[in-house]
Motif scaffolding. Structure first.
Motif: not given
Length: 529
Positions: A249, A277-281, A283, A298, A302, A304-305
Motif C-alpha cells: 500500500t 498496484p491496485t492496493n497502492l495508496k 507512492l 502508473i 493506481t 486509489h492513490l
C-alpha cells in the motif's frame, strides 16, 4: 440540619480526564505537570516515560539510574547522536546493562553505536521488539551474521529500517531472507543494502528461481516498502520485493545511479501485467527521471492513490496536466502532495494546486512568486492542511508588498496547520531595488514581526512546529514577538531557523525547543539580501 456530604474527587484529578487533557500538551509541559499533585503524577508519569530520546541535550536528566528506575514504563527509545560528537558515547553507555521489558520500538541514529552494540541490545529484547530503525551517518556498515540472526529472532518484528550497508553474510542469501525475516515484515526501509556476495541476477531470474524452488507463486506480507538510492537497480532485491508484495500500500523509491530506471521498471511491470498496484495508496518517486508515457501508465493503474511524493524529480507542468486533465479524480482524492525541489515546476502550477485540491492535508511545494498570486487571485481551498512547506519569492518592491499581504491572508485561513515552513528569497535585482532604509521600515517582503505578519497568523492556534527556513523576516524577533508566540501559539513545540534577539531567545527557550536559530551580533540589511 444535614451533615455536609463528602465531596467527590475533583474532575481534574480523574485519570481519564487527565489522559484526554494530556493529548493537548507537548512533552515538556507533561513533564512539568508531574509536579502539580500526586494524582497528576500517577496519571501522567507513564505518558512522560512512554517514549524517551537519548541525546546530548538531555544527558544530564536521563542518567543510567533514572532510566533503570522507569525502565518498565518505556516502550520507545530513540538514541540520537551527532557526527563528530564524542560526548554522545554516553548515550550508548547508558543503555548497557539495562532491560526494558515492554520496549516495542527501537530507533538508533548514531555513529557511536557499533553493529556489535546494536546486536547485543536487539538480542536482549528480541521477545518484544516490533519496530527497529538502525541508521548511522557512516556508509557501508557491515551487516554480520550475528546481527541478521538477531533480527530473525525477533518473532514480533513488523517494521525494519537498515542503513547504507554491505551484507557480508554469505549464508544470508536472497531466498533465505525472503522466506524468514522479510516474509514476516509489514514495513521495510533499505538504504542501498548491498548483497554484493550474490551473483548479480535480474528480477526475472530471481522470480523464476523462487517459483522453481518453492513450487508455486511467491508472496510476502509487505505493506510498506521504502528504498533509497540503489545504484545497481536491475540487480537489487527491491524490484523483486515489489513484484512479490501483492498487499503493498505504501511504496517510496528514491533513484540512485540510474535515475530513469525505477519509473520505467514500474511502468513496464504494469503494462506486462507482472505488477498490479491496485492496493497502492501512497507512492513516492523521488530523485528520478520519467517520461510522460510512464507516469501516465502508473497514475492510470493506481486508482486509489491518496499520497504522491515526487520531490527532486523531473515532475513538471506536463506531468501536472496529465494528473489534472486525464485523471481529474486525483484533484479531490490526494491528501498528500510533495513537489518540493522540482526544478521544472513553476509557481503558477503551485498556485493551481493550492486552489484546486480541496482535500490536501500535507503539501510541500517549491517556490511561488508574488506575481503568481497577483495573476491568479483565487483563494486556496485546501483548508484541511496540517503540514505546509512553501518558498515565497519576491519579484520587485511593489509585487513583494502586495504578494506578502495575499500569502499571509491565505495562510490565515489554514486554521488546522500544525507544521509550517516558510522561506523568503529575493529574486535577482531586488538587492538594488531595496536600500537599507526600505528594509528597516519593514515595508517589503514576507514580514513576520509583531506589528505585521505574525498578527495575521494568530488564527493558527494548533501550530506545533514553525520553521523560518532561509530569510522569512527582515529583522530578528524581539521580546514582543516572543511573547506573542507564547500567547498565541500555545501548542508550539519547536522553532527552527528563525533570527532571534538574545532576549527573545531566552524567553522562548523556556517553552519550546529551538534548532539552528541564530542570534546575530549586529543586524544590517546585507544579512537578508
Amino acid at each position: 440540619m444535614q451533615p455536609p456530604q463528602p465531596r467527590g474527587p475533583h474532575p481534574l484529578t480523574l485519570p481519564e480526564i487527565l489522559l484526554h487533557l494530556s493529548t493537548f500538551l507537548n512533552t515538556r509541559t507533561r513533564a512539568v505537570s508531574l509536579r502539580v499533585c500526586r494524582e497528576w503524577y500517577q496519571a501522567l508519569l507513564p505518558l512522560v516515560w512512554k517514549e524517551i530520546s537519548l541525546f546530548k541535550e538531555n544527558e544530564h536528566r536521563l542518567d543510567s539510574e533514572t532510566l533503570r528506575k522507569h525502565a518498565d514504563l518505556v516502550d520507545t527509545i530513540h538514541v540520537i547522536g551527532e557526527c563528530d560528537n564524542v560526548s554522545d558515547l554516553a548515550s550508548v553507555a547508558r543503555l548497557q546493562g539495562l532491560y526494558f521489558k515492554n520496549i516495542t520500538d527501537l530507533d538508533f541514529f548514531d555513529d557511536d553505536i557499533s553493529i556489535e552494540h546494536a546486536t547485543e541490545f536487539i538480542q536482549q529484547h528480541q521477545s518484544t521488539l516490533k519496530v527497529i530503525f538502525y541508521d548511522t551517518f557512516s556508509t557501508d556498515i557491515e551487516l554480520t551474521d550475528d546481527f541478521l540472526d538477531a533480527l530473525d529472532s525477533c518473532t514480533q518484528l513488523e517494521t525494519l529500517k537498515l542503513p547504507t550497508s554491505v551484507c557480508v553474510s554469505r549464508k544470508w542469501n536472497r531466498h533465505r531472507v525472503v522466506r524468514s525475516l522479510w516474509s514476516r515484515l509489514v514495513s521495510l526501509t533499505l538504504f542501498d543494502v548491498d548483497f554484493s556476495h550474490d551473483e548479480p541476477k535480474d528480477t526475472t531470474q530471481l522470480l523464476k528461481e523462487w517459483v522453481d524452488q518453492e513450487g508455486g507463486p511467491v508472496q510476502v506480507n509487505l505493506k510498506t516498502l521504502r528504498v533509497f538510492a540503489p545504484y545497481e537497480s536491475k540487480y537489487h532485491i527491491v524490484p523483486f520485493l515489489i513484484l512479490v508484495s501483492t498487499e503493498l500500500t505504501d511504496l517510496i523509491w528514491m533513484g540512485g545511479g540510474d535515475k530513469a530506471w525505477p519509473v520505467a521498471f514500474l511502468a513496464d511491470a504494469i503494462r506486462t501485467g507482472t505488477w498490479t498496484p491496485t492496493n497502492l495508496k501512497s507512492l513516492g518517486l523521488t530523485n528520478v527521471h520519467f517520461d510522460l508515457r510512464d507516469i501516465s501508465t502508473i497514475l492510470g493503474a493506481t486508482l486509489h492513490l491518496q499520497k504522491l511524493d515526487v520531490h527532486r524529480s523531473k515532475f513538471d507542468v506536463n506531468d501536472w496536466h496529465i494528473l489534472r486533465f486525464e485523471y481529474p479524480h486525483y484533484l479531490t482524492q490526494l491528501t498528500t502532495l510533495n513537489v518540493r525541489e522540482c526544478k521544472d515546476m513553476s509557481g503558477q502550477i503551485v498556485q493551481q494546486m493550492l486552489c484546486e485540491m480541496p482535500n490536501l492535508e500535507v503539501f510541500e511545494g517549491p517556490h511561488i512568486r508574488a506575481q503568481h498570486l497577483l495573476e491568479d487571485s483565487r483563494p486556496w481551498i485546501c483548508s484541511r492542511l496540517r503540514v505546509l512547506t512553501l518558498f515565497f519569492f519576491l519579484d520587485d518592491a511593489t509585487g513583494a508588498e502586495k504578494g506578502s499581504a495575499i500569502v499571509l491572508a491565505q495562510l490565515a485561513k489554514m486554521t488546522r496547520l500544525q507544521r509550517l515552513t516558510l522561506r523568503l528569497s529575493p529574486c535577482s535585482g531586488l538587492r538594488e531595488l531595496l536600500d537599507y532604509q526600505t528594509v528597516t521600515k519593514r515595508e517589503n517582503g514576507l514580514e513576520l514581526s509583531f506589528d505585521e505578519g505574525l498578527r495575521s497568523l494568530s488564527t493558527l492556534k494548533l501550530l506545533r512546529y514553525f520553521s523560518g527556513t532561509g530569510d522569512t523576516r527582515l529583522a530578528p524577533w524581539t521580546k514582543a514577538e516572543a511573547e506573542w508566540v507564547v500567547k498565541n501559539w500555545a501548542f508550539l513545540e519547536s522553532i527552527a531557523t528563525v533570527h532571534l534577539s538574545q532576549e527573545s531567545s531566552d524567553l522562548l527557550s523556556q517553552y519550546v525547543d529551538m534548532f539552528e536559530c541564530t542570534i546575530p551580533v549586529e543586524w544590517h540589511a546585507n544579512t537578508i539580501l
